[in-house]
Design an enzyme around this catalytic site. Structure first.
Site, PDB file in Angstrom:
ATOM      1  N   LEU A 123     -13.899   9.374  -3.476  1.00  0.00           N
ATOM      2  CA  LEU A 123     -13.657   8.041  -4.024  1.00  0.00           C
ATOM      3  C   LEU A 123     -14.298   6.977  -3.120  1.00  0.00           C
ATOM      4  O   LEU A 123     -15.136   6.196  -3.565  1.00  0.00           O
ATOM      5  CB  LEU A 123     -12.140   7.802  -4.154  1.00  0.00           C
ATOM      6  CG  LEU A 123     -11.705   6.428  -4.651  1.00  0.00           C
ATOM      7  CD1 LEU A 123     -12.187   6.180  -6.074  1.00  0.00           C
ATOM      8  CD2 LEU A 123     -10.171   6.294  -4.611  1.00  0.00           C
ATOM      9  N   GLU A 365      -5.639   7.724   1.949  1.00  0.00           N
ATOM     10  CA  GLU A 365      -4.847   7.680   0.687  1.00  0.00           C
ATOM     11  C   GLU A 365      -4.171   6.316   0.540  1.00  0.00           C
ATOM     12  O   GLU A 365      -3.052   6.213   0.041  1.00  0.00           O
ATOM     13  CB  GLU A 365      -3.802   8.801   0.654  1.00  0.00           C
ATOM     14  CG  GLU A 365      -4.399  10.167   0.800  1.00  0.00           C
ATOM     15  CD  GLU A 365      -4.407  11.003  -0.462  1.00  0.00           C
ATOM     16  OE1 GLU A 365      -3.975  10.511  -1.512  1.00  0.00           O
ATOM     17  OE2 GLU A 365      -4.890  12.141  -0.383  1.00  0.00           O
ATOM     18  N   THR A 367      -4.215   2.372   2.707  1.00  0.00           N
ATOM     19  CA  THR A 367      -3.711   1.879   3.999  1.00  0.00           C
ATOM     20  C   THR A 367      -2.271   1.378   3.845  1.00  0.00           C
ATOM     21  O   THR A 367      -1.774   1.200   2.725  1.00  0.00           O
ATOM     22  CB  THR A 367      -4.575   0.703   4.489  1.00  0.00           C
ATOM     23  OG1 THR A 367      -4.467  -0.352   3.512  1.00  0.00           O
ATOM     24  CG2 THR A 367      -6.034   1.093   4.651  1.00  0.00           C
ATOM     25  N   SER A 368      -1.642   1.105   4.975  1.00  0.00           N
ATOM     26  CA  SER A 368      -0.275   0.537   4.938  1.00  0.00           C
ATOM     27  C   SER A 368      -0.259  -0.760   4.141  1.00  0.00           C
ATOM     28  O   SER A 368       0.678  -1.033   3.385  1.00  0.00           O
ATOM     29  CB  SER A 368       0.218   0.263   6.360  1.00  0.00           C
ATOM     30  OG  SER A 368       0.548   1.479   6.995  1.00  0.00           O
TER      31      SER A 368
END
Ligand SMILES: Cc1cc2nc3c(=O)[nH]c(=O)nc-3n(C[C@H](O)[C@H](O)[C@H](O)COP(=O)(O)OP(=O)(O)OC[C@H]3O[C@@H](n4cnc5c(N)ncnc54)[C@H](O)[C@@H]3O)c2cc1C
Length: 379
Positions: A123, A365, A367-368
Site C-alpha cells: 500500500l 498499519e 501511526t498512533s
C-alpha cells in the site's frame, strides 16, 4: 478474559515452539539480519500462516482471538518473526477471504494458508503513507500477448516481506479521475517480470524481517488477478487493516511481556544495597505498573478480537487496542531497560533488542496519530 481450553491449547502449542525454536535464535537473527525461513516452516506446520482461514481453504479455521494469542506468543520470542506472520495473516489472508473469488482463493489463498506461500501487502509509497488515497502507482488495462492484462508501474515503500514474500496484494490507480474510488487491488506473484526489489531498508530494529522498496516496471499480470472490482481497492485495503491492527497490538503486548519477564527475572537476581533489587519498592512498583499496563492492553485487544469474531464492527476498538498497546509497549520496554541498569543498554540482554523492535508498532498499519483520527471520528 477467560480463555477456553481450545484457546489455551493453541497458546500452549505456539508457546512451546517459540520457546524451543525462536527465542534462543532471535538475538543472532537480529545481528545477522537473518530471515528465519526454517522456523517459519515450523510455524506453518502449526497453522500459523492461515490462522483465521476456514479449513475449507486449508487454513486452521480459528478465530481472531486465536490470531491475537498466536501473535503475542511469536512476538514474545521475536518481534520480526511476528511481523512476517502478522502481515501474511492480516491484511493478506483477511483481504483474500473477504474479497477474492473462488478461483483466486484456490490458486493463492490455499497455498498461503498452508504456508507454501508467504504474503506481502503493498500500500505505502514513497510520497504516501498515512494518506492512502493519494497513491500514484498505476495499473493500465490492455490486451497483451497473453490476453487481457493489467500493466503496473510505480514504487512501493516499506514493504514487509517485499523480498522474501511470494505473493503481494498491490494497490494501484486504475482511474485517476475517480480519486479514492479509482484505486484497485491486485494479486501479484513476486516472481512476475517487472516486480523489482530496489532496496532493503536498514532499520532500527526487526532486522530478521525484510522491509523492501519495490519498483513496478511494466509489471504485467493477468486481468484475472484483480481482487473484487475496479475502484474497490481503497475499501479493500482499509478493511484488511482492521484485523491487522489487532495483530500489531498483539505483537506489541508480546514484546512488552518478554521485556517484562526478563526484567522480573533480573530483578530477583541482581543485588544492590544488600538485597535483590526486586525487594526495593521502587523497582517492585515499576514492575507492578508494567504488569498492569500489559494486561490492560491485552484486554483491549481481546475485546476487539471478540467483536470481530462475533461479526460486529470493531474499527474503533481495534484502533484503541493498537494505539494503547503500541504506546504502552514502548513505555514498558523502556522501564525494563531501567530495571537492568547499564546492562539493559547492552546487547548482552534481550531488552535492548526488544526496545528497538517494538518502536515500529506505533508506526506501521497506521501511526498512533492515524489511530486517534479513527477513534476521534468514531466518537
Ligand atoms: C518496518 C516497517 C514495515 C512496514 N510494512 C509495511 C507493509 O508491509 N506494507 C505497507 O503498505 N506499508 C508498510 N509500512 C509503512 C507504514 O505503514 C507507514 O510508514 C505508515 O503508514 C506511515 O506512513 P509514512 O511513513 O508515509 O508517514 P506519513 O504519512 O508521512 O506521516 C508522517 C507523520 O505525520 C503524521 N500524520 C500524517 N497525517 C496526519 C494527520 N492527518 N494528522 C496528524 N498527523 C498526521 C503521522 O502520524 C506521522 O507521525 C511499514 C513501515 C515500516 C517502518
Amino acid at each position: 478474559m477467560h480463555l477456553s481450553e481450545d484457546h489455551r491449547a493453541v497458546q500452549d502449542a505456539v508457546r512451546a515452539y517459540v520457546r524451543d525454536r525462536i527465542t534462543p535464535n532471535a538475538a543472532a537473527w537480529d545481528r545477522e539480519c537473518h530471515f528465519p525461513r526454517e522456523e517459519l516452516r515450523g510455524l506453518a506446520e502449526l497453522g500459523c500462516y492461515g490462522i483465521a482461514v476456514p479449513t475449507e481453504w486449508d487454513g486452521a479455521g480459528l478465530d481472531y482471538l486465536s490470531v491475537s494469542l498466536i501473535l503475542e506468543e511469536i512476538a514474545a520470542g521475536c518481534g520480526a518473526t511476528s511481523t512476517i506472520i502478522s502481515v501474511t495473516n492480516c491484511p493478506v489472508n483477511t483481504i483474500m477471504m473477504a474479497f477474492a473469488n473462488d478461483a483466486q482463493k484456490e490458486r493463492f489463498l490455499k497455498p498461503l494458508a498452508r504456508g507454501e506461500l508467504l504474503g506481502a501487502f503493498c500500500l505505502t509509497e514513497p510520497h504516501v503513507g498515512s494518506e492512502a488515497g493519494g497513491l500514484r502507482t498505476t495499473a493500465r488495462r490492455e490486451t497483451g500477448q497473453h490476453g487481457d492484462e493489467y500493466v503496473l508501474n510505480g514504487v512501493k515503500q516499506f514493504i514487509t516481506s517485499g523480498k522474501n514474500g511470494d505473493i503481494a496484494i498491490v494497490m494501484a490507480v486504475t482511474d485517476k479521475a475517480a480519486g479514492k474510488k479509482g484505486i484497485s487491488a491486485f494479486l501479484v506473484p513476486t516472481n512476475t517480470p517487472g516486480y523489482v526489489v530496489a532496496r532493503i531498508e536498514q532499520k532500527m530494529g526487526q532486522h530478521a524481517s525484510d522491509t523492501a522498496q519495490i519498483l513496478f516496471e511494466n509489471c504485467r499480470i493477468p486481468a484475472a488477478n484483480l481482487i473484487g472490482e475496479e475502484g474497490q481497492g481503497l475499501k479493500i485495503a482499509l478493511s484488511g487493516l482492521e484485523g491487522g491492527r489487532i495483530g500489531i497490538a498483539s505483537q506489541a503486548v508480546g514484546m512488552a511481556r518478554a521485556a517484562f519477564e526478563a526484567a522480573v527475572h533480573y530483578a530477583k537476581e541482581r543485588v544492590a544495597f544488600a538485597k535483590p533489587i526486586f525487594e526495593h519498592q521502587a523497582i517492585q512498583f515499576k514492575l507492578a505498573d508494567m504488569a498492569t499496563q500489559i494486561e490492560a492492553a491485552r484486554q483491549l485487544i481481546h475485546h476487539a478480537a471478540s467483536l470481530k469474531d462475533a461479526g460486529q464492527p470493531c474499527l474503533k476498538e481495534a484502533a484503541m487496542a493498537k494505539l494503547f498497546a503500541s504506546e504502552m509497549a514502548e513505555r514498558v520496554c523502556s522501564a525494563a531497560i531501567q530495571v537492568f541498569g547499564g546492562y539493559g543498554y547492552t546487547t548482552d540482554f534481550p531488552v535492548e533488542r526488544i526496545y528497538r523492535d517494538v518502536r515500529v508498532c506505533q508506526i506501521y498499519e497506521g501511526t498512533s496519530e492515524v489511530q486517534k483520527i479513527l477513534i476521534g471520528r468514531a466518537i
